[in-house]
Enzyme design. Sequence first.
Site, short mmCIF file in Angstrom:
data_model
loop_
_atom_site.label_atom_id
_atom_site.label_comp_id
_atom_site.label_asym_id
_atom_site.label_seq_id
_atom_site.Cartn_x
_atom_site.Cartn_y
_atom_site.Cartn_z
N ILE A 1 -31.84 79.79 -70.72
CA ILE A 1 -32.56 78.78 -69.94
C ILE A 1 -32.87 79.38 -68.58
O ILE A 1 -32.01 80.03 -67.98
CB ILE A 1 -31.69 77.51 -69.75
CG1 ILE A 1 -31.30 76.90 -71.10
CG2 ILE A 1 -32.42 76.48 -68.89
CD1 ILE A 1 -30.38 75.70 -71.00
N ALA B 1 -22.24 87.82 -61.66
CA ALA B 1 -22.06 89.28 -61.75
C ALA B 1 -22.94 89.89 -60.67
O ALA B 1 -23.95 89.29 -60.27
CB ALA B 1 -22.48 89.79 -63.12
N TYR C 1 -27.64 92.04 -70.21
CA TYR C 1 -26.55 91.06 -70.03
C TYR C 1 -25.26 91.78 -69.61
O TYR C 1 -24.43 91.25 -68.87
CB TYR C 1 -26.35 90.22 -71.29
CG TYR C 1 -25.70 88.88 -71.00
CD1 TYR C 1 -26.30 87.97 -70.13
CD2 TYR C 1 -24.48 88.54 -71.57
CE1 TYR C 1 -25.70 86.75 -69.84
CE2 TYR C 1 -23.88 87.32 -71.29
CZ TYR C 1 -24.49 86.43 -70.43
OH TYR C 1 -23.89 85.24 -70.14
N LYS D 1 -18.01 87.00 -70.74
CA LYS D 1 -18.11 85.85 -71.64
C LYS D 1 -17.20 86.03 -72.86
O LYS D 1 -16.67 85.04 -73.39
CB LYS D 1 -19.56 85.63 -72.09
CG LYS D 1 -20.49 85.18 -70.98
CD LYS D 1 -20.09 83.87 -70.33
CE LYS D 1 -21.17 83.28 -69.44
NZ LYS D 1 -20.70 82.15 -68.62
N SER E 1 -30.09 73.78 -62.84
CA SER E 1 -28.74 74.15 -63.30
C SER E 1 -28.38 73.45 -64.60
O SER E 1 -28.68 72.26 -64.77
CB SER E 1 -27.69 73.73 -62.26
OG SER E 1 -27.80 74.47 -61.09
N ILE E 2 -27.69 74.17 -65.47
CA ILE E 2 -27.19 73.53 -66.69
C ILE E 2 -26.26 72.38 -66.30
O ILE E 2 -26.25 71.33 -66.94
CB ILE E 2 -26.49 74.58 -67.59
CG1 ILE E 2 -27.54 75.59 -68.11
CG2 ILE E 2 -25.78 73.90 -68.75
CD1 ILE E 2 -26.99 76.71 -68.97
N GLY F 1 -20.15 73.58 -60.64
CA GLY F 1 -21.19 74.61 -60.72
C GLY F 1 -22.61 74.07 -60.66
O GLY F 1 -23.53 74.69 -61.20
N LEU G 1 -31.35 79.73 -61.89
CA LEU G 1 -31.25 80.75 -60.83
C LEU G 1 -30.38 81.92 -61.30
O LEU G 1 -30.72 83.08 -61.09
CB LEU G 1 -30.69 80.13 -59.55
CG LEU G 1 -31.03 80.88 -58.28
CD1 LEU G 1 -32.54 80.99 -58.07
CD2 LEU G 1 -30.41 80.17 -57.08
N1 NAD Z 1 -29.08 80.03 -68.00
C1 NAD Z 1 -28.75 80.55 -69.17
O1 NAD Z 1 -29.57 81.12 -69.88
C2 NAD Z 1 -27.34 80.40 -69.68
C3 NAD Z 1 -27.10 80.55 -71.06
C4 NAD Z 1 -25.78 80.42 -71.53
C5 NAD Z 1 -24.75 80.16 -70.63
N2 NAD Z 1 -25.03 80.03 -69.28
C6 NAD Z 1 -23.91 79.75 -68.38
O2 NAD Z 1 -24.06 78.46 -67.83
C7 NAD Z 1 -23.29 78.41 -66.61
C8 NAD Z 1 -24.14 77.77 -65.51
O3 NAD Z 1 -25.17 78.67 -65.14
P1 NAD Z 1 -26.68 78.25 -64.90
O4 NAD Z 1 -27.51 79.09 -65.81
O5 NAD Z 1 -26.81 76.78 -64.93
O6 NAD Z 1 -27.00 78.83 -63.45
P2 NAD Z 1 -26.78 78.22 -61.96
O7 NAD Z 1 -27.11 79.35 -61.08
O8 NAD Z 1 -27.54 76.97 -61.79
O9 NAD Z 1 -25.21 77.88 -61.93
C9 NAD Z 1 -24.23 78.86 -61.70
C10 NAD Z 1 -23.24 78.24 -60.74
O10 NAD Z 1 -22.12 79.11 -60.52
C11 NAD Z 1 -21.73 78.91 -59.17
N3 NAD Z 1 -20.87 80.01 -58.72
C12 NAD Z 1 -21.11 81.35 -58.79
N4 NAD Z 1 -20.06 82.01 -58.27
C13 NAD Z 1 -19.14 81.09 -57.87
C14 NAD Z 1 -17.87 81.15 -57.28
N5 NAD Z 1 -17.30 82.33 -56.95
N6 NAD Z 1 -17.21 80.00 -57.01
C15 NAD Z 1 -17.77 78.79 -57.31
N7 NAD Z 1 -18.98 78.68 -57.89
C16 NAD Z 1 -19.65 79.81 -58.17
C17 NAD Z 1 -23.06 78.85 -58.42
O11 NAD Z 1 -22.92 78.31 -57.13
C18 NAD Z 1 -23.87 77.97 -59.36
O12 NAD Z 1 -23.69 76.61 -59.02
C19 NAD Z 1 -22.83 79.82 -66.34
O13 NAD Z 1 -21.53 80.00 -66.82
C20 NAD Z 1 -23.80 80.65 -67.18
O14 NAD Z 1 -23.29 81.92 -67.51
C21 NAD Z 1 -26.30 80.13 -68.80
#
Ligand code: NAD
Length: 257
Positions: free
Chosen positions: A193, A95, A157, A164, A18-19, A12, A196
């Site tokens: 955070i 989503a 959300y 989740k 990205s996280i 991901g 994107l």
């Molecule tokens: N950003 C926040 O505030 C936050 C807080 C808590 C949890 N999260 C979670 O952290 C995780 C990483 O998200 P992020 O915030 O780093 O954003 P990000 O957009 O950088 O990463 C999301 C990733 O999911 C991938 N993705 C989406 N649909 C896909 C699919 N069908 N097949 C394969 N890959 C797919 C995207 O290509 C992307 O690399 C997610 O699960 C998100 O819900 C984010």
Amino acid sequence: MLLEGKKILIMGIRNKWSIAFGIAKSAYENGAQLLFTYMGEENKEKIESLISEFKGCKAYVLNGASEDEKVREVFTKIKEENGKIDGIVHAIAHANTEDLHNDFILTSKEGYSHACDVSAYSFVLVSRMAKELDMLNENASLVTLTYHGSTKVLEGYNVMGVAKAALEASVRYLADNLGKENIRVNAISAGPIKTLSAKGIKDFNSILDIVEEKAPLHRNVTTTEVGDVATFLLSKMSAAITGQVIYADNGYNIMGV
Ligand SMILES: NC(=O)c1ccc[n+]([C@@H]2O[C@H](COP(=O)([O-])OP(=O)(O)OC[C@H]3O[C@@H](n4cnc5c(N)ncnc54)[C@H](O)[C@@H]3O)[C@@H](O)[C@H]2O)c1
């Protein structure tokens, strides 16, 4: 070096915000050899330049993390080229935009299924496929990313909160199933955070402001701080922890009004 000699697959990664990238930095600094999956063949060059700082790493395209055959195909290749691995980080969620902008009650069947499929089922699939293909070394650790919207109502959300909640319940059932083989499964509930994905959430900036004001540590988390928690969960320092949702949110979740 908590992850010296360990091979960790990070799923991901999209860009430097990205996280998954913050987790990669922490894991790499702690000695891990890194493997990645990312979405979109067209992003190959961008991803390869992004991860070039991680010596010896490899990246694989995976366009459908919730599609059984696609995950089987890429995991088979990863195992053939790298042998068994010691951990997987699942940082994937999606989503439909309209489902994050409209009232939750308007979520369509398709939108509901899509969010749960990509954001929760994909983790079950990844765990099952890794086991089926015998990819995991003993003491392997699986980590996914969740958010507080799974247990509390956070405007905007919406269906992602439902996904989740399913993901967190899946963590507990997977931990039970895989515990027999000494494989641990946990989730990190990260504070908000600006990534994107987060940009899709209505009024996201005001969520960041509220956390800064109300969290006991009065600041927002960084991706590398979340990464350090992931490193801990991937390492033997957390050998007694499985089936848990660990908050990395500067304490925001403990607060009432
Ligand atoms: N950003 C926040 O505030 C936050 C807080 C808590 C949890 N999260 C979670 O952290 C995780 C990483 O998200 P992020 O915030 O780093 O954003 P990000 O957009 O950088 O990463 C999301 C990733 O999911 C991938 N993705 C989406 N649909 C896909 C699919 N069908 N097949 C394969 N890959 C797919 C995207 O290509 C992307 O690399 C997610 O699960 C998100 O819900 C984010």
